[in-house]
Design a protein around this motif. Structure first.
Motif, short mmCIF file in Angstrom:
data_model
loop_
_atom_site.label_atom_id
_atom_site.label_comp_id
_atom_site.label_asym_id
_atom_site.label_seq_id
_atom_site.Cartn_x
_atom_site.Cartn_y
_atom_site.Cartn_z
N MET A 151 -5.96 27.32 -4.49
CA MET A 151 -6.59 28.88 -3.73
C MET A 151 -6.00 28.37 -2.03
O MET A 151 -6.95 27.18 -2.16
CB MET A 151 -8.24 29.60 -4.16
CG MET A 151 -8.64 30.43 -2.86
SD MET A 151 -9.70 31.78 -3.45
CE MET A 151 -11.23 30.84 -2.87
N SER A 152 -5.61 29.72 -1.53
CA SER A 152 -5.01 28.97 -0.34
C SER A 152 -6.81 29.89 0.85
O SER A 152 -7.49 30.49 0.32
CB SER A 152 -4.35 30.09 0.54
OG SER A 152 -2.90 29.05 0.18
N LYS A 211 -5.34 28.42 10.42
CA LYS A 211 -4.37 27.61 9.06
C LYS A 211 -4.89 28.43 8.08
O LYS A 211 -5.99 28.84 7.77
CB LYS A 211 -4.83 26.35 8.99
CG LYS A 211 -4.19 25.16 9.88
CD LYS A 211 -4.21 23.77 9.65
CE LYS A 211 -3.64 22.84 10.73
NZ LYS A 211 -3.77 21.30 10.24
N TYR A 212 -3.83 29.13 7.52
CA TYR A 212 -3.61 29.54 6.05
C TYR A 212 -3.49 28.28 4.92
O TYR A 212 -2.11 28.69 4.59
CB TYR A 212 -3.60 30.79 5.69
CG TYR A 212 -3.74 31.44 4.63
CD1 TYR A 212 -5.04 31.74 4.40
CD2 TYR A 212 -2.27 32.13 3.49
CE1 TYR A 212 -5.03 32.84 2.94
CE2 TYR A 212 -2.11 31.96 2.99
CZ TYR A 212 -3.95 32.74 2.09
OH TYR A 212 -3.61 33.45 1.35
N GLY A 213 -4.36 27.95 4.46
CA GLY A 213 -3.47 27.08 3.65
C GLY A 213 -3.56 25.27 4.26
O GLY A 213 -3.71 25.06 5.41
N PRO A 221 -1.92 36.94 3.00
CA PRO A 221 -2.38 38.13 2.26
C PRO A 221 -3.64 37.91 1.31
O PRO A 221 -4.46 37.32 1.84
CB PRO A 221 -1.15 37.52 1.74
CG PRO A 221 -0.95 36.18 1.45
CD PRO A 221 -1.35 36.10 3.23
N SER A 222 -3.20 38.67 0.83
CA SER A 222 -4.61 39.12 -0.58
C SER A 222 -4.80 37.88 -1.26
O SER A 222 -3.71 37.17 -1.19
CB SER A 222 -4.52 40.50 -0.93
OG SER A 222 -4.76 41.15 -0.11
N ASP A 223 -5.86 37.34 -1.62
CA ASP A 223 -6.26 36.11 -2.47
C ASP A 223 -5.64 36.14 -3.92
O ASP A 223 -5.40 37.94 -4.18
CB ASP A 223 -7.17 35.53 -2.49
CG ASP A 223 -8.67 36.32 -2.66
OD1 ASP A 223 -8.38 37.32 -2.92
OD2 ASP A 223 -9.94 36.31 -3.05
N GLU A 227 -8.59 40.93 0.30
CA GLU A 227 -8.15 40.58 1.73
C GLU A 227 -9.40 39.82 2.64
O GLU A 227 -10.08 40.05 2.18
CB GLU A 227 -7.61 41.97 2.11
CG GLU A 227 -6.79 43.01 1.49
CD GLU A 227 -6.41 44.63 1.96
OE1 GLU A 227 -7.34 44.65 2.94
OE2 GLU A 227 -5.61 44.45 1.87
N LEU A 228 -8.36 39.79 3.59
CA LEU A 228 -9.32 38.69 4.49
C LEU A 228 -10.33 39.76 5.68
O LEU A 228 -11.20 39.47 5.32
CB LEU A 228 -8.58 37.68 5.25
CG LEU A 228 -9.22 37.10 6.77
CD1 LEU A 228 -9.92 36.63 5.78
CD2 LEU A 228 -8.27 36.31 7.96
#
Length: 97
Positions: free
Chosen positions: A1-2, A15-17, A78-80, A85-86
């Motif tokens: 999971m990011s 950062k996302y991931g 994006p959604s996980d 959603e964030l």
């Protein structure tokens, strides 16, 4: 999971991931996420966000700018896997999930 990681001290980093986002987000987008982080998990009215970020704009332009920034953030992050959603945006408020 990011995971979204944020550094607001010194050089701003989002950062996302492992993917850096600070160069893809507008300054207002960064400010919007930062404002929502201050009230993590709590609803923040759209009026309050508009007042902080677009105080000098007329109401119609400010509402458009908020919608556009929410859209661009959702496009970048994006959604996980669970579909979360964030940023959850409702008619009158937004919150950081």
């Amino acid at each position: 999971m990011s995971k979204l990681s944020v550094n607001l001290l010194g050089r701003i980093e989002f950062k996302y991931g492992e993917k850096p986002l600070e160069h893809k987000l507008s300054n207002k987008g960064i400010a919007l996420i930062s404002l929502l982080m201050m009230d993590m998990g709590k609803e923040v009215s759209r009026e309050k966000l508009i007042t902080y970020l677009w105080a000098d704009s007329d109401e119609e332009a400010a509402r458009y700018n908020l919608r556009h920034n929410l859209w661009s953030i959702k496009k970048l992050i994006p959604s996980d896997e669970a579909g979360q959603e964030l940023i959850v945006s409702r008619r009158d408020h937004c919150l950081l999930n």
